[in-house]
Design an enzyme around this catalytic site. Structure first.
Site, PDB file in Angstrom:
ATOM      1  N   LYS A 192     -38.320 -42.979 -85.890  1.00 34.55           N
ATOM      2  CA  LYS A 192     -37.098 -43.696 -85.525  1.00 34.55           C
ATOM      3  C   LYS A 192     -35.883 -42.768 -85.616  1.00 34.55           C
ATOM      4  CE  LYS A 192     -34.592 -47.928 -86.856  1.00 34.55           C
ATOM      5  NZ  LYS A 192     -34.616 -49.124 -87.722  1.00 34.55           N
ATOM      6  N   LEU A 231     -27.647 -50.130 -85.977  1.00 35.07           N
ATOM      7  CA  LEU A 231     -28.912 -50.671 -86.501  1.00 35.07           C
ATOM      8  C   LEU A 231     -28.825 -52.151 -86.844  1.00 35.07           C
ATOM      9  CD1 LEU A 231     -30.090 -47.831 -88.968  1.00 35.07           C
ATOM     10  CD2 LEU A 231     -30.281 -47.925 -86.476  1.00 35.07           C
ATOM     11  N   SER A 233     -34.241 -53.209 -85.293  1.00 34.24           N
ATOM     12  CA  SER A 233     -33.618 -52.018 -84.757  1.00 34.24           C
ATOM     13  C   SER A 233     -34.606 -50.881 -84.478  1.00 34.24           C
ATOM     14  CB  SER A 233     -32.541 -51.505 -85.737  1.00 34.24           C
ATOM     15  OG  SER A 233     -33.106 -51.181 -86.990  1.00 34.24           O
ATOM     16  N   VAL A 254     -34.210 -53.885 -92.381  1.00 33.39           N
ATOM     17  CA  VAL A 254     -33.240 -54.470 -93.297  1.00 33.39           C
ATOM     18  C   VAL A 254     -33.015 -55.957 -93.008  1.00 33.39           C
ATOM     19  CG1 VAL A 254     -31.074 -54.036 -92.048  1.00 33.39           C
ATOM     20  CG2 VAL A 254     -31.105 -53.935 -94.548  1.00 33.39           C
ATOM     21  N   GLY A 255     -33.695 -56.496 -92.009  1.00 37.05           N
ATOM     22  CA  GLY A 255     -33.584 -57.919 -91.712  1.00 37.05           C
ATOM     23  C   GLY A 255     -34.659 -58.359 -90.742  1.00 37.05           C
ATOM     24  N   GLY A 256     -35.635 -57.434 -90.533  1.00 34.70           N
ATOM     25  CA  GLY A 256     -36.701 -57.686 -89.579  1.00 34.70           C
ATOM     26  C   GLY A 256     -36.872 -56.543 -88.598  1.00 34.70           C
ATOM     27  N   SER A 257     -36.253 -55.402 -88.885  1.00 28.73           N
ATOM     28  CA  SER A 257     -36.173 -54.299 -87.916  1.00 28.73           C
ATOM     29  C   SER A 257     -37.490 -53.603 -87.626  1.00 28.73           C
ATOM     30  CB  SER A 257     -35.145 -53.262 -88.383  1.00 28.73           C
ATOM     31  OG  SER A 257     -33.860 -53.825 -88.396  1.00 28.73           O
TER      32      SER A 257
END
Length: 573
Positions: free
Chosen positions: A136, A185, A211, A232-235
């Protein structure tokens, strides 16, 4: 009343100021153009390398190489039955094809060819010997930019590899490309002003998620056998679910984050994690085996020295599994609900025990823990990242709210509350907090985590089966639907390991049922989400598999069982 600076100056001074601004913007566009040219040169280098190899080795069966799962491929590489260069250039060629279709690669790491030659000479083998790996954008690779989609980060190559990349190299892996991300992101789409929009390899009108969207597109399209991203939230989980592959978000500190850039630096309310994406669960397990080694623990002593637990992963004991079909915040699409129900039935038929889990107060978690926690400074540090940028891609609403003064946020929240309560709550929680309030918030999150674990242990659960947002939304929709991250972000707030496994596809019946989709709040967001779900027949839908903190091996073991049962029932994967 705020008066524009040019109006406060004399005519000539104002003209000079406007000229300076124009020159500065022109300079930024020049940097963007140069970065796009470098990207294009990278693709030409890939094409040249792949073509040269094909001409020199016309008899190599590239299709058979690309069809091998990672465990089998790595075994053949280690025992010498498959030459390293055959595998490497097979994936270079396939990656080039996928990025031509989806725009997922930002840069070819040309030094990977040097690493390949050295590996052939030394023969030093690790668990990932000779395996091409995609990385990434936000994960540092020495000599290459980690842009996060920001112009200001161009031409600032990393001084050294991130720890995770160093360990990959020591295990014999060959990082060969970097992949696209959304600007900042903080989005589950994948677009920025430098490299543009990445598309879903399964349907180009759909987002690949974010992201880690470039990774999702490349791995999902078959152009990489193993990818490394962040969450960090589903990335990690959004790209995997949207592109029909698997991913694991570990406990936040199970893998090193040194040399990994973050969307909101310093916040501790919502735990970020580094993790792998791959076509199947066994590949994720192999990646974790390789990374959880002495090299990782010595290079970053903040990572607990917990090697991969083979006994837990290989266990065949029946599991006691909690489950829920909805979080009562984001109404699941018909396909999401069916995915959980069918997986529950398959698990029960296989001898596992399924126990309903009552999920409550998710709205409070999203607004008071996640939004307030990530923007505890009122969004000041988030806004700073966009200073001097030409565009704010996909986060315009967040920027607008973050820039608003406290009194205006309070007023807007009060006005919106009767009509759009979720929007009201977001505004109310994007305010600057005192130090005491931040400490109280962190204490509250800790308490919530302990309560959640207590409920888990009261039911004597091993793991949890949960919905995963899907199918893939249309390009542009994630920016309008930030509230739809509830299913994934919960487990960042709790810092539990969570993975996704594709289990079904959207059917005509799902599409028909979607016509009755109203949502729980029946607001603009719910109406928009119904539109975003539509027209998705044949697209993959995943479930989420969760375990308690530091139990990645148990999470993977559960994922493997879900995958096995889904494959047994279906023939489309």
């Amino acid at each position: 009343m705020r008066v524009p600076l040019p109006a406060l100056l004399g005519g000539s001074a104002a003209l000079l100021l406007l000229l300076l601004r124009w020159r500065r913007r022109r300079g930024l566009w020049r940097k963007v153009a140069e970065a796009q040219q470098r990207q294009e040169r990278s693709l030409v280098q890939m094409e040249t390398a792949a073509q040269r190899f094909r001409e020199q080795n016309p008899s190599v069966n590239v299709v058979s190489i690309l069809s091998l799962p990672l465990p089998e491929l790595s075994k053949k590489l280690r025992d010498g039955s498959l030459p390293l260069d055959h595998v490497f250039y097979a994936y270079v060629g396939k990656a080039l094809q996928i990025t031509t279709e989806t725009n997922c690669i930002t840069e070819y790491l040309q030094e990977s060819e040097t690493q390949l030659r050295k590996a052939k000479l030394t023969g030093k083998q690790g668990l990932l010997y000779g395996v091409p790996v995609s990385i990434k954008d936000s994960i540092d690779c020495q000599g290459h930019d980690s842009t996060m989609g920001f112009i200001k980060n161009l031409n600032k190559p990393a001084a050294e590899d991130s720890v995770v990349v160093q360990v990959l190299r020591r295990q014999g892996a060959i990082p060969f490309v970097k992949t696209n991300v959304p600007q900042s992101l903080i989005s589950y789409d994948c677009k920025n002003i430098i490299f543009g929009q990445t598309r879903n390899p399964l349907l180009y009108t759909r987002t690949p998620g974010g992201s880690s969207g470039g990774e999702g597109a490349l791995v999902g399209g078959g152009g990489s056998i193993l990818g490394i991203g962040t969450d960090v939230g589903g990335s990690l989980r959004f790209p995997a679910a949207f592109c029909g592959i698997c991913a694991l978000k570990p406990t936040g500190n199970r893998l090193s984050k040194r040399g990994v850039l973050s969307g909101v630096v310093g916040q501790k309310a919502v735990a970020a994690a580094v993790g792998p994406l791959a076509k199947d669960v066994e590949s994720l397990a192999l990646c974790l085996r390789a990374l959880l080694c002495e090299d990782m623990f010595s290079l970053d002593s903040t990572v607990p020295p917990l090697p991969f637990n083979e006994e837990v992963y290989s266990s065949t004991q029946p599991l006691r599994i909690g489950y829920y079909e909805t979080d009562f915040f984001t109404m699941p699409s018909p396909a999401m609900r069916r995915a959980v129900r069918e997986t529950k039935q398959l698990l029960e038929e296989a001898g596992h025990t399924l126990v309903p889990f009552e999920l409550t107060n998710v709205d409070y978690v999203i607004f008071n823990f996640c939004v307030r926690g990530m923007f505890a400074d009122g969004g000041t540090s988030f806004i700073k990242k966009f200073n001097g940028e030409l565009e704010k891609v996909g986060v315009g609403l967040l920027i607008c709210l973050a820039k608003s003064p406290h009194w205006l946020k309070t007023l807007l929240s009060w006005i919106a509350k009767p009509f759009v309560p979720r929007f009201s709550s977001i505004i109310a929680n994007m305010r600057a907090n005192t130090v005491d309030e931040v400490w109280s918030l962190h204490h509250e999150i800790e308490d919530f985590c302990h309560q959640f674990i207590a409920q888990w242990k009261k039911l004597n659960l091993d793991v949890m089966l949960c919905p995963m947002l899907g199918p893939a939304l249309g390009i542009g929709y994630p920016g309008k639907l930030s509230v739809a991250v509830s299913y994934t972000m919960l487990y960042n707030a709790l810092d539990f390991p969570a993975g996704v496994v594709p289990v079904t596809m959207v059917t005509d019946e799902d599409e028909e049922e979607l016509k009755d989709y109203k949502g729980y709040y029946r607001d603009w967001w719910d109406r928009t989400l119904a539109k975003a779900f539509g027209g998705s027949v044949g697209m993959p839908v995943a479930v989420q598999c969760v375990a308690l903190p530091w139990q990645e091996e148990l999470c993977l073991r559960f994922m493997k069982e879900v995958e096995r049962l889904a494959l047994k029932k279906n023939s489309f994967f």
